[in-house]
Structure formats: C-alpha cells, structure tokens
Write a protein that holds these residues in place. Structure first.
Motif, PDB file in Angstrom:
ATOM      1  N   PHE A 112       0.598  -1.075   0.082  1.00  0.00           N
ATOM      2  CA  PHE A 112       0.430  -0.150   0.119  1.00  0.00           C
ATOM      3  C   PHE A 112       1.179   1.209  -0.639  1.00  0.00           C
ATOM      4  O   PHE A 112      -0.175   2.210   0.132  1.00  0.00           O
ATOM      5  N   ARG A 115      -0.392   3.844  -2.367  1.00  0.00           N
ATOM      6  CA  ARG A 115      -1.366   4.371  -2.631  1.00  0.00           C
ATOM      7  C   ARG A 115      -1.364   5.161  -1.709  1.00  0.00           C
ATOM      8  O   ARG A 115      -1.996   6.196  -1.759  1.00  0.00           O
ATOM      9  N   ASN A 149       2.208  -2.880  -5.689  1.00  0.00           N
ATOM     10  CA  ASN A 149       1.741  -1.456  -5.155  1.00  0.00           C
ATOM     11  C   ASN A 149       1.276  -0.863  -6.209  1.00  0.00           C
ATOM     12  O   ASN A 149       0.388  -0.180  -6.011  1.00  0.00           O
ATOM     13  N   THR A 152      -2.481  -1.875  -6.514  1.00  0.00           N
ATOM     14  CA  THR A 152      -2.818  -1.587  -5.188  1.00  0.00           C
ATOM     15  C   THR A 152      -3.430  -0.337  -5.198  1.00  0.00           C
ATOM     16  O   THR A 152      -4.521   0.285  -4.546  1.00  0.00           O
ATOM     17  N   VAL A 181      -5.515  -8.656  -6.725  1.00  0.00           N
ATOM     18  CA  VAL A 181      -5.547  -8.079  -6.021  1.00  0.00           C
ATOM     19  C   VAL A 181      -6.299  -7.277  -5.903  1.00  0.00           C
ATOM     20  O   VAL A 181      -6.717  -7.009  -4.958  1.00  0.00           O
ATOM     21  N   LEU A 185      -6.498  -7.282  -2.000  1.00  0.00           N
ATOM     22  CA  LEU A 185      -5.633  -5.303  -1.800  1.00  0.00           C
ATOM     23  C   LEU A 185      -6.476  -4.301  -2.658  1.00  0.00           C
ATOM     24  O   LEU A 185      -7.041  -3.375  -2.188  1.00  0.00           O
ATOM     25  N   ASN A 186      -7.299  -4.856  -3.492  1.00  0.00           N
ATOM     26  CA  ASN A 186      -7.980  -3.543  -3.951  1.00  0.00           C
ATOM     27  C   ASN A 186      -8.962  -4.063  -4.858  1.00  0.00           C
ATOM     28  O   ASN A 186      -9.402  -4.236  -5.820  1.00  0.00           O
TER      29      ASN A 186
END
Length: 275
Positions: A112, A115, A149, A152, A181, A185-186
């Motif tokens: 993250f 982000r 990364n 995300t 992902v 994560l996202n």
C-alpha cells in the motif's frame, strides 16, 4: 469514501513481458492527455527508468525518486519534476528500486506504499502541489511487489499488447494477478483496456493477432491501434515524447486518438458507477 475515490484517476500500465511498448505508451499517452487539457503525473516504477529518460530527465538530475517514496523518505510532491510538456510531471525512477522489495517486504503495508503516497499528494492543501487529474504508473516488466503496489494504488490496469505471435501468451497470468489484487488488496481494480501496439500493416501476422485478441477479449480492447513507427522509436533518444518530436507522425496521432478514447471510456465508467 475510499482512499482511491479521493485521488485522481490512477491507471497502472502493466505487462510482465518486456518490449511490448509499455513505457512508450506511458510517455506518449501521458503527453497526449496533457495536450488535450488533463494534468498528468507519470510515476516511473521501473528500475530501468526509461520513462524518466524518455521525458528528458537525466539520471544525474534525479536527486529523489520513487524509491524514496516507497521507503517513506520522501513524499510524491518532493519527488515530482516538471517535463518539457505543459501539464505533465514525472516521479522519476533510479536503480535503487532494484532493492526496494527487500527493504519493505517485512512491513505490514508493503503493498500500500504507493497508494498512501498518491492519496497524501491528492489531499495536500499546498497550492504549489499540482492537482493531477490522471496518474499513469509505468510498471516493471514483471509481476513483483512494485507492480502489486501499482495495482493496489490504481483504479484500473491498462495493458499494452504487442502485435506478435505470442501476444496472448502470459496475458492470462496478468489477468489472474489483477483478480488476486482485486480480491485481497483493491476491490475497485478493473481492467481499463488492452491497447494493441507495434502494429505493422505490411505483416499479415499483425492483422491476425488483432483479430485473435479482439475475439478473446472483446470490448476490452481499445479501438485505437498503435502502429510500428520509426519516429516513435527515435523520440526517446532525444529525451522527448513522440508528440514533441514529430506531432504529425502516425504514432503520435494514434496516441492522441487513444487519449480521447480513454477519456470517453472513463466517462462511461463513471456514469455506470454513479447509476
């Protein structure tokens, strides 16, 4: 409201295969978006730093880089530099990125970092900080922590795909990574589109690849096709986007059309999300 909704539209340009025109697309799409009025930041996450070089940022001038952002030593606004293109900035890359995975792998927020940095930049009250409308993240040619990364941090993934025999090879792995992902994560992550690059009208194979990719991926594929073009290939050696090097060449005109198509697709996506 999520962190991403406060941010500019963030697109990750990703393909684990090298030589597909990913960095060329990042540079020239960013330039084309800026040319039609958007404020654009290109985040160079490739340790090779070709996007930075192609925008005229010499290595000795890169005092701070995306490495410093990911390890928490600098903010994005401290790293970004202006380019020769109005309304286009770049957060440059250095070879230090080669070691960033080892440095942040043990941290809880390792996926993250970018982000959070983009969100902090978007939330800045400093009038000197540019108000970006688009952020394009140029990923390395691998599905590593840097690419994670980028995904995300992004709303969508833009996939450059070369018009060659093995074009679809590896695409399933990339799409699988996007799904992973999205699942962990996202959840907002989508495939924005696939752009076919290095098209050679003299080569029957190029036409067959276009047909095959459209058959498999349907409307995900942009209408605009980027042709193989000598002027586009020459431009990085002069530290210029193709649109500055030769605006009238077929490659430059194709990237202008792609920028327009992306904005139109963005409007449709936003309308669908609001409905």
């Amino acid at each position: 409201m999520s962190v991403l909704m406060k941010s500019p539209r963030v697109l990750a340009l990703a393909n684990q295969k090298g030589g597909v025109g990913k960095t060329t697309t990042a540079i020239n799409l960013g330039t084309a978006l800026a040319a039609i009025g958007e404020s654009v930041l290109i985040v160079d996450l490739d340790p090779q730093g070709n996007a930075s070089t192609g925008l005229g940022i010499e290595r000795k001038a890169r005092k701070r880089s995306t490495y410093d952002v990911l390890v928490g030593e600098s903010t994005i606004e401290e790293v970004v530099v202006e380019t020769a293109v109005p309304r286009l900035w770049v957060a440059p890359s250095t070879l230090d990125l080669l070691g960033v995975e080892l440095e942040i792998a043990g941290t809880a927020d390792r996926a993250f970092r970018l982000r959070k940095a983009i969100a902090a930049c978007a939330g800045s009250t400093d009038p000197a900080v540019p108000r970006f409308t688009y952020v394009l993240v140029d990923c390395p040619p691998s599905l590593n922590l840097l690419t994670i990364n980028a995904m995300t941090a992004s709303h969508s993934v833009l996939v450059p795909l070369q018009c060659e025999f093995f074009a679809l090879e590896g695409l399933s792995q990339l799409l699988s990574t996007v799904e992973q992902v999205r699942g962990s994560l996202n959840p907002e992550l989508t495939i924005h589109g696939i752009v076919l690059t290095m098209y050679d009208a003299r080569n029957n194979l190029s036409g067959q690849v276009v047909a095959d990719v459209r058959q498999h991926m349907g409307e995900t594929v942009y209408e605009t096709i980027i042709p193989r073009n000598v002027r586009v290939s020459e431009a990085p050696s002069y530290g210029k986007p193709a649109l500055l090097y030769d605006l009238k060449c077929t490659g430059s005109q194709a990237y202008l059309r792609l920028a327009s198509e992306i904005i139109q697709r963005e409007r449709r996506l936003r309308s669908a999300a609001a409905a």
